[in-house]
Motif scaffolding. Structure first.
Motif, PDB file in Angstrom:
ATOM      1  N   ALA A 502       0.852  -1.189   0.000  1.00  0.00           N
ATOM      2  CA  ALA A 502       0.000   0.000   0.000  1.00  0.00           C
ATOM      3  C   ALA A 502       0.881   1.230   0.000  1.00  0.00           C
ATOM      4  O   ALA A 502       1.996   1.211   0.522  1.00  0.00           O
ATOM      5  CB  ALA A 502      -0.892  -0.010   1.235  1.00  0.00           C
ATOM      6  N   LYS A 519       5.939   2.341  -2.872  1.00  0.00           N
ATOM      7  CA  LYS A 519       4.689   2.032  -3.542  1.00  0.00           C
ATOM      8  C   LYS A 519       3.994   3.321  -3.996  1.00  0.00           C
ATOM      9  O   LYS A 519       3.367   3.373  -5.057  1.00  0.00           O
ATOM     10  CB  LYS A 519       3.785   1.262  -2.549  1.00  0.00           C
ATOM     11  CG  LYS A 519       2.484   0.808  -3.167  1.00  0.00           C
ATOM     12  CD  LYS A 519       2.718  -0.152  -4.332  1.00  0.00           C
ATOM     13  CE  LYS A 519       1.403  -0.570  -4.961  1.00  0.00           C
ATOM     14  NZ  LYS A 519       1.603  -1.436  -6.115  1.00  0.00           N
ATOM     15  N   GLU A 578      -8.244   5.240  -5.086  1.00  0.00           N
ATOM     16  CA  GLU A 578      -7.534   4.571  -3.999  1.00  0.00           C
ATOM     17  C   GLU A 578      -8.378   4.663  -2.714  1.00  0.00           C
ATOM     18  O   GLU A 578      -9.112   5.630  -2.502  1.00  0.00           O
ATOM     19  CB  GLU A 578      -6.147   5.191  -3.794  1.00  0.00           C
ATOM     20  CG  GLU A 578      -6.145   6.641  -3.407  1.00  0.00           C
ATOM     21  CD  GLU A 578      -4.736   7.193  -3.277  1.00  0.00           C
ATOM     22  OE1 GLU A 578      -3.790   6.442  -3.577  1.00  0.00           O
ATOM     23  OE2 GLU A 578      -4.595   8.352  -2.863  1.00  0.00           O
ATOM     24  N   GLU A 600      -4.622   2.278  -0.713  1.00  0.00           N
ATOM     25  CA  GLU A 600      -4.616   1.099  -1.583  1.00  0.00           C
ATOM     26  C   GLU A 600      -5.292   1.469  -2.904  1.00  0.00           C
ATOM     27  O   GLU A 600      -6.362   2.085  -2.910  1.00  0.00           O
ATOM     28  CB  GLU A 600      -5.380  -0.029  -0.885  1.00  0.00           C
ATOM     29  CG  GLU A 600      -5.389  -1.316  -1.679  1.00  0.00           C
ATOM     30  CD  GLU A 600      -6.230  -2.395  -1.013  1.00  0.00           C
ATOM     31  OE1 GLU A 600      -6.312  -3.494  -1.556  1.00  0.00           O
ATOM     32  OE2 GLU A 600      -6.817  -2.106   0.045  1.00  0.00           O
TER      33      GLU A 600
END
Lengths: 1232, 283
Positions: A502, A519, A578, A600
């Protein structure tokens, strides 16, 4: 260094001032010394000049005194002089002349010694005799010449510089007295050049110039002498005598360098001032980089006045050297003092730096947090700083003088290690560097962990001790231990964050990003450095409702966690969804210091959800909008679960009324237990069915059933298409097809009929041609013969001629119609072949020459030299067109003539066009007729009047011309003035010239006048009277003498007396046949000389005939039927000079039997056979000839058969053979 | 200030250009006397012409009359001061020799005479002279062979019976007779008179002859230049405004000038007649 000197040094300004004073003083000294030396040198130079000058003057004085004593004071001279100065008139002149004569030679000798003047004066001061200027005498010198005045008044010698009326110079004047009486004086003048030369001998390195005081010269010199003087450049108060050395006894002119120096010194105030005071001086001057010493020596005249200056210019190195020395010494002194100054300043600077450094070191040492102590080589502490005392808990005095190891390093922490074993001490005592951690003993007994750094101290390469710096790291060690533990934990967390799937973002409370994990970088495209320092709103896409963000911040500000979906934008502009979970990070006091967001990427999930919704919508739409009825039936219960609107409409009931019913209620009621899918096991069923509507009516439908699975249950998906319209259309189509079949059948029938009609038309045309031509041949032949029948009266002969002419006209008309048929059918073909165009023109000339002569017309044929001899073109058509045009011209011209001019318009072979103008002086064509001139069957009024022609000639000619790519036009025409036609066609020159053309053949309408006068004698042996008559007429027409006999016997009888050149001998004769007759003729006297042309019948093999003819002694043969012209042609070929016993091919259709021929024809390629048949049908015999050539390569016998039939006009047989019938179509004849 | 500098520069440039453009004339005076005297005589005149004509005049001095004439023929000389006989001889073979002006004598006449002189101690009797040494100037000098032979013929003797030699200049003739190197000599009367105070006696004197002339070379001098020389020379007023200037000039040329033409020299041509003047003396 004393305190006083240090103070001096401290003051840089003072140092500079002192040095400047010293430098100035030194410079002044050097300058004074330089000038002193220079003045001394100048004075020396001046003295030398003075001495040289005096010596020169004295030298001359001594010489002149000798002259005075030895010559002037001699009695003879004195008596003569006295006689002259005291006498008068001629006596005086004579005495004067004698004195002149006496001293002239001496004077000349003196002149060579630079003594310019020898001058005698009377006692009253007047000039008595000038040897240097004999014509000048008598002028009074007493006032202007001091020397003369003194010599004659004071009666003493005078010498010195003096200006004169003629020239200035150095005078030596002596009084002359004789017997106690003063008679006058004698003066010897030396030129300045003399003095200059004398001085130059003493000092040749100088350049000399005499400047004369303007004040004492200009008033006294003769006026004509004034031009000799010019103003001095050195001083305008002085003039120079003959500065340009015009006169031979003048000193050389000044050099350019001296002149330049004069100009410089003119500006020198010292020089000018000295000259104004009449003082001498020597100065230095530079010219062109060279140094000169210039000396000015004042010259006083005999009266003591300043008469001028002697100026000398001498190159000088000494002055330059003095000057150079001064500057060198000055530079050395200044440099030395500068160096000293620099050194002093440097020393002072270094001393200051040392003091500052010492002070700074002490301050550093005292303020240093590090503990520092200095040990001697034995390890005794000799210096310690306050920090060391503070760290160790001692006072300085407690440590100074103590052994460091014993005091600080020997304790229980290191097992009271001995100094000799202590690696720290041993390493330091060996002069080595030591760095490390050690444990020192605090005064309190505590063990301190210290980090030490020890460095040796060397002096003059000798170890004199060491300095050790240390600081207490006990606390740090403790902290580090705790920190390491904490770092381990942090490292694990960091790895977790870094490797988190994430996105993690940490911001401060202001929202400024302080950290993002990889990420995040991967998801957003923003690098770590790009993201850090920014606000997370850099990801905002602008598509989110602002209230979402407001609600998020309200939540976070309240210290609570916020979760939600955000529609953000990547760096590259791509949007993504997200799911974010944002939590506050609190410190130990509970205060929020940061926020951490764990996010995420749910874009894919959102997309799938959207796709699913889309799919569902599509499905629903399909169901609702599809123009096909859809019904979903549960397979197990066979009940309708769903229908679309179309299906509802077909059922005639709303969906709600349909759903839940058994399917058989509406469809396939009879097959309730025989469902093809469910009961009969088919996978798919597609068939026409009947649908029962709600109102019980039925409609035809096409039903397609598929077995499908929905949510694990088996369903049937039925598609129902209303086929009422299709059924109706199928019925209509069926009816139309039946009609079409009938139409096609009818069309085929009509086509067959049309083909048949076309064939019939072709056969008709061929038959017509043949059937009309055959009787026409008889009509023409017999009418031609009848014209020669003397039994006929004039009227009858005229009628026969009309018959013959009408027959000809009819034949031409038929030929023309056939040609036009070919043209209109587009069957005109151009056969490009090599042809001799010049020969064609000659043929035209040959054809029409006689006709023109008969009408008293001239015929001019002009061919441009650029027209090539051999060209590639359709020979037949060109020839036909030209014959047509010229024939028309001859026909319609009564007087004047015809001109045929040929030209080419281009030299490039690719685009060459041959243009032929046919100009006549005939009746011309009216304008109204010109427009229709080239239309078929249109004739001009003159053509109609003449009753000649068919009206097809020009239209056919134009069609042929255009078919060749050219044209035929009427260029000009006026009634009564004639016409001009232009026939043009493109061509290519045939460089190879491979023209193969047959011998010229005279046609019936193209006479051959040259060959008419052959004078040959021909014996015709023919039993058939018609044939005999035809042969006779034809041969006689050719200008040959003809005798006819009916049998072989008569021939033998006639041969001797008649002595024919040629015998035309028929084979089938009563009595002895032709072969026998021939053999007998050969045996007769001169029988071998005569040529024998044998005429045979048809049906005999050609080879057999040839053998028989040869065996009988015949020369050649011709087969029946034949054209009369052929016979004439044969005769020419046989008797002409270029034809030696040659054989002329004759058509011979009998070579091959009919059956064999048919079989052979059938073996020909279908393509070739069709082409041959089409050529015969269209009368295109040229194509037929070409195709026949192909047949030759297959079967020469068949080729001969076909050619024979064609040449005999037996087109019916030819077509029959080729499955068609037609006759040969002859070329149309010219017509207007 | 800037304008002043510009003006000075322009003036300097124009002066330089004018100097650069100034024509150079080559002048040959007849070597009648020594070179210094000759140069002194003519220098003021040439300076006057230089200023008047804006030309530069350089001297091409020759010691012989023949040298001058030859240079003139070959156009190496633009201007010459010639006596009548040299001019006549020159003109006979060089039509580009054109007399511009003739110089007046002191008497104001435009003619002069030649004299035969002697010194009493030579005891020279022209009536019976034979084998005596006689000094002549130059073959082409009017006062040379031409005059002396004529005068001696008139006196009843013959130059050819005596020993004559060409010795150059007129004053040289006078001095050589004074010195006793020659018994007699022929020279221009005006010059002979200057030596009379030394006992030089004139035996005979010729009739008036056309005076010395300034002869221009029309082959090298443009017509406007020759005309300007004429104009400048005849404009001189020896007794008027130019008296002071002319006082600096030589004795032979300081009394003004008149226009000259070839016709003025007819008497010389008549005197010359068929006489052949020997190029060298006979001893």
């Amino acid at each position: 260094m004393t305190r006083w000197s240090r103070r001096i040094l401290d003051k840089t300004v003072a140092i500079v001032l002192i040095l400047t004073l010293i430098t100035t003083g030194l410079g002044t000294f050097l300058y004074s010394n330089w000038k002193l030396k220079q003045r001394s040198y100048f004075a020396q130079h001046q003295e030398i000049l003075q001495t040289s000058y005096n010596a020169s003057i004295q030298m001359y004085r001594l010489a002149i005194e000798a002259f005075y004593a030895n010559t002037i004071r001699q009695p003879d001279f004195l008596a003569l002089f006295a006689e002259g100065v005291t006498g008068t008139g001629k006596e005086r002149n004579l005495a004067k002349g004698r004195l002149f004569r006496l001293l002239l030679s001496q004077y000349r000798a003196m002149k060579k010694q630079s003594i310019l003047q020898l001058h005698f004066h009377k006692a009253d001061g007047s000039s008595y005799l000038r040897f240097h200027k004999p014509v000048k005498h008598g002028d009074d010198l007493m006032d202007v010449r001091h020397s003369v005045r003194i010599a004659n008044t004071e009666k003493r010698p005078v010498h010195g510089f003096e200006t004169g009326r003629v020239r200035s110079g150095f005078r030596y004047v002596y009084p002359i007295a004789w017997k106690g009486v003063h008679l006058g004086s004698v003066e010897v003048g030396v030129t300045t050049k003399g003095i200059r030369d004398a001085m130059a001998e003493l000092d040749p390195n100088r350049e000399y110039a005499f400047l004369l005081n303007r004040h004492f010269v200009e008033p006294y010199i003769f006026s004509e002498q004034k031009w000799l003087y010019s103003t001095s450049m050195l001083n305008p108060g002085y003039i120079m005598e003959d500065a340009d050395a015009i006169l031979p006894d003048s000193p050389p002119p000044l050099s350019d360098e001296a002149k330049a120096i004069d100009r410089d010194l003119f500006l020198d105030q010292d020089v000018q001032s000295a000259m104004s005071r009449g003082q001498g001086m020597t100065v230095s001057s530079y010219s062109e980089g060279r140094c000169f010493l210039v000396s000015l020596l004042p010259i006083r005249d005999v009266a003591g006045q300043l008469a001028g200056y002697l100026v000398t210019y001498a190159p000088d190195q000494v002055t330059k050297t003095y000057r150079k020395e001064f500057f060198v010494y000055l530079a050395v002194a200044v440099s030395a003092l500068s160096v000293i100054g620099m050194l002093m300043l440097g020393l002072r600077k270094r001393s200051d730096a040392l003091i500052r450094e010492q002070r700074d070191i002490k301050v550093i040492n005292d303020t240093l947090a590090e503990g520092v102590y200095v040990m001697d080589p034995e390890g005794t502490i000799v210096r310690v700083n306050p920090s060391a005392c503070r760290i160790l808990g001692y006072e300085p005095d407690e440590l100074l003088g103590q052994t460091a190891h014993d005091k600080l390093h020997s304790h229980e922490g290191n097992a009271f290690i001995q100094k000799s074993d202590c690696p720290f001490f041993t390493q330091v005592s060996r002069g080595q560097v030591y760095d490390g951690e050690e444990r020192f003993l605090h005064k309190s007994g505590a063990i301190l962990i210290v980090e030490v750094a020890s460095r040796p101290i060397y002096m003059h390469n000798e170890l004199v001790g060491s300095v050790t710096a240390f600081h207490d790291i006990t606390e740090r060690k403790r902290t580090e231990k705790a920190l390491r533990k904490s770092e381990e934990t942090a490292r694990k967390l960091s790895i977790a964050v870094e490797q988190s799937p994430a996105s993690i973002v940490i911001t401060n409370t202001e929202g400024t990003i302080e950290y993002v994990n990889p990420k995040f970088v991967e998801s957003t495209g923003y690098t770590f450095s790009e993201a850090v320092g920014k606000n997370p709103n850099l990801l905002q896409s602008g598509t989110m409702d602002r209230r979402v963000y407001e609600e998020m911040w309200e939540t976070l500000s309240a210290g609570q966690e916020w979760k939600g979906e955000l529609h953000n934008r990547c760096k590259n502009g791509a949007l993504y969804w997200e799911f974010a979970s944002i939590s506050p990070i609190r410190n130990e006091k509970g205060g929020v210091t940061h926020y951490v967001a764990v996010k995420e990427d749910v874009t894919e999930r959102k997309r799938m959800e959207e796709a699913l919704r889309e799919k569902e919508l599509i499905q629903r739409t399909l169901m609702q909008r599809l123009p096909v009825g859809l019904v979903v039936i549960d397979a197990q219960s066979k009940r309708i679960e769903s229908v679309n609107p179309i299906a509802s409409e077909l059922f005639g009931a709303p969906e709600s009324s349909v759903v839940g019913n058994l399917c058989h209620q509406f469809m396939c009621p009879a097959e309730e237990n025989r469902c093809p899918i469910l009961d009969l096991g088919q996978v798919v069923d597609s068939s026409d069915r009947v649908l029962i509507r709600n109102n019980k009516t039925q409609i035809p439908v096409l039903k397609t059933v598929n077995r499908i699975m929905i949510q694990g249950r088996e369903k049937l998906l039925e598609c129902i298409v209303d086929i009422r319209s299709r059924v109706k259309a199928e019925k209509a189509l069926k009816q139309a097809n039946e009609k079409l079949k009938a139409a096609i059948s009818r069309a085929e029938e009509l086509a067959e009929k049309a083909e048949s009609a076309n064939r019939a038309k072709s056969i008709f045309l061929a038959n017509m041609s043949h059937e009309i031509r055959t009787p026409l041949n008889a009509v023409l032949g017999h009418s031609q013969l009848l014209q020669h029948d003397e039994a006929l009266g004039a009227e009858q002969r005229q009628q026969v001629a009309t018959i013959n002419r009408s027959g000809d006209h009819l034949l031409e008309l038929i030929n023309g119609i056939l040609a036009m048929s070919k043209i209109e059918a587009g069957h005109v073909k151009i056969h490009r072949e090599s042809m001799d165009f010049h020969k064609l023109i000659e043929d035209i000339d040959a054809i029409f020459r006689l006709a023109c002569q008969k009408k008293n017309l001239w015929l001019k044929l002009e061919t441009d030299r650029r027209v090539p001899k051999n060209i590639l073109a359709d020979r037949g058509k060109v020839r036909q067109i030209l014959i047509n045009l010229v024939s028309n011209a001859v026909k319609f011209t009564r007087k004047g003539g015809i001109t045929l001019a040929c030209d080419v318009n281009s030299v490039e072979d690719s685009s060459r066009t041959l243009t032929i103008h046919i100009k006549d002086t005939g009746s011309g064509i009216d304008k109204t007729e010109q427009e229709k001139l080239f239309e078929a069957f249109e004739q001009t009024s003159s053509g109609q009047v003449s009753s000649e022609g068919t009206g097809l000639g020009l239209s056919i000619s134009r069609a042929y011309a255009k078919a060749m790519g050219g044209d035929l036009i009427l260029v000009d025409s006026k009634i009564g003035a004639g016409s001009v036609f232009q026939f043009s066609f493109p061509f290519q020159s045939d460089e190879h010239g491979s023209v193969v053309e047959g011998p010229f053949v005279c046609s019936s309408d193209a006479r051959c006048p040259e060959k008419k006068s052959s004078g040959m004698k021909v014996l015709v042996v023919e039993d058939d009277p018609i044939s005999r008559m035809l042969l006779k007429n034809s041969i006689s027409e050719a200008g040959m003498e003809t005798v006819t006999v009916e049998s072989g016997e008569e021939a033998l009888e006639t041969f001797g007396p008649f002595a024919p050149d040629l015998v035309v001998l028929d084979i089938l004769l009563p009595g002895i046949d032709g072969y026998e007759t021939c053999r007998l003729l050969r045996r007769m006297p001169n029988g071998e000389k005569a040529k024998v042309l044998i005429v045979t019948a048809t049906g005999i093999n050609k080879e057999e005939i040839r053998e028989k003819v040869a065996a009988s002694g015949g020369d050649t043969f011709v087969t029946k039927p034949f054209k009369p012209d052929i016979i004439v042609e044969k005769i020419y070929a046989l008797c002409g000079p270029s034809v030696q016993n040659s054989e002329i091919e004759q058509p011979h259709s009998w070579e091959m039997e009919a059956d064999a021929a048919v079989e052979t024809v059938l073996r020909l390629p279908e393509r070739l056979r069709r082409s041959l048949r089409a050529a015969v049908e269209m009368g295109d015999m040229q194509s037929f000839e070409v195709l026949s050539a192909e047949v030759v390569s297959i079967n020469s016998g068949l080729a001969g058969k076909l050619k024979g039939l064609a040449h005999q006009y037996d087109y019916a047989s030819l077509l029959a053979l080729l499955s068609a019938r037609e006759e040969k179509i002859e070329e149309p004849r010219g017509e207007r | 200030m800037r304008k002043a500098i510009l003006a000075i520069v322009c003036l300097a440039v124009s002066m330089m250009l004018s100097i650069a453009e100034a024509q150079t004339l080559r002048f040959s005076p007849l070597p009648m006397q020594d070179r210094e005297t000759v140069v002194k005589q003519f220098k003021p005149m040439t300076t006057y012409l230089e200023k008047s004509l804006n030309v530069k005049i350089v001297y091409d001095y020759s010691d012989s009359y023949a040298g001058i004439l030859e240079k003139f023929k070959q156009s190496f000389v633009d201007l010459a001061y010639l006596g009548p006989l040299p001019y006549v001889e020159l003109r006979a073979s060089a039509t580009h020799a054109e007399p511009l002006v003739r110089f007046k004598e002191k008497s104001g006449q435009t003619t002069y005479t030649c004299s035969l002189v002697t010194f009493p101690d030579a005891f020279f009797d022209a009536n019976f002279a034979k084998g005596r040494k006689i000094a002549l100037t130059q073959p082409l000098s009017t006062c040379g062979y031409l005059s002396v032979s004529g005068l001696m013929r008139d006196l009843g003797s013959s130059l050819e019976d005596n020993l004559y030699r060409y010795i150059g200049k007129h004053d040289t003739v006078a001095l050589s007779v004074l010195e006793g190197q020659f018994d007699a000599g022929g020279l221009k009367s005006a010059i002979a008179k200057e030596y009379a105070h030394l006992g030089l006696e004139t035996i005979a004197e010729t009739p008036p002859l056309p005076a010395f002339a300034l002869v221009g070379n029309t082959r090298t001098l443009p017509p406007e230049v020759t005309e300007e020389i004429r104009r400048q020379m005849i404009a001189l007023e020896p007794d008027g405004k130019d008296k002071k200037i002319l006082s600096y000039w030589g004795e032979n040329i300081r009394y003004g000038a008149v226009l000259a033409s070839d016709d003025d020299y007819k008497p010389v041509r008549d005197l010359l007649g068929e006489t052949t003047i020997p190029e060298k003396g006979n001893h």
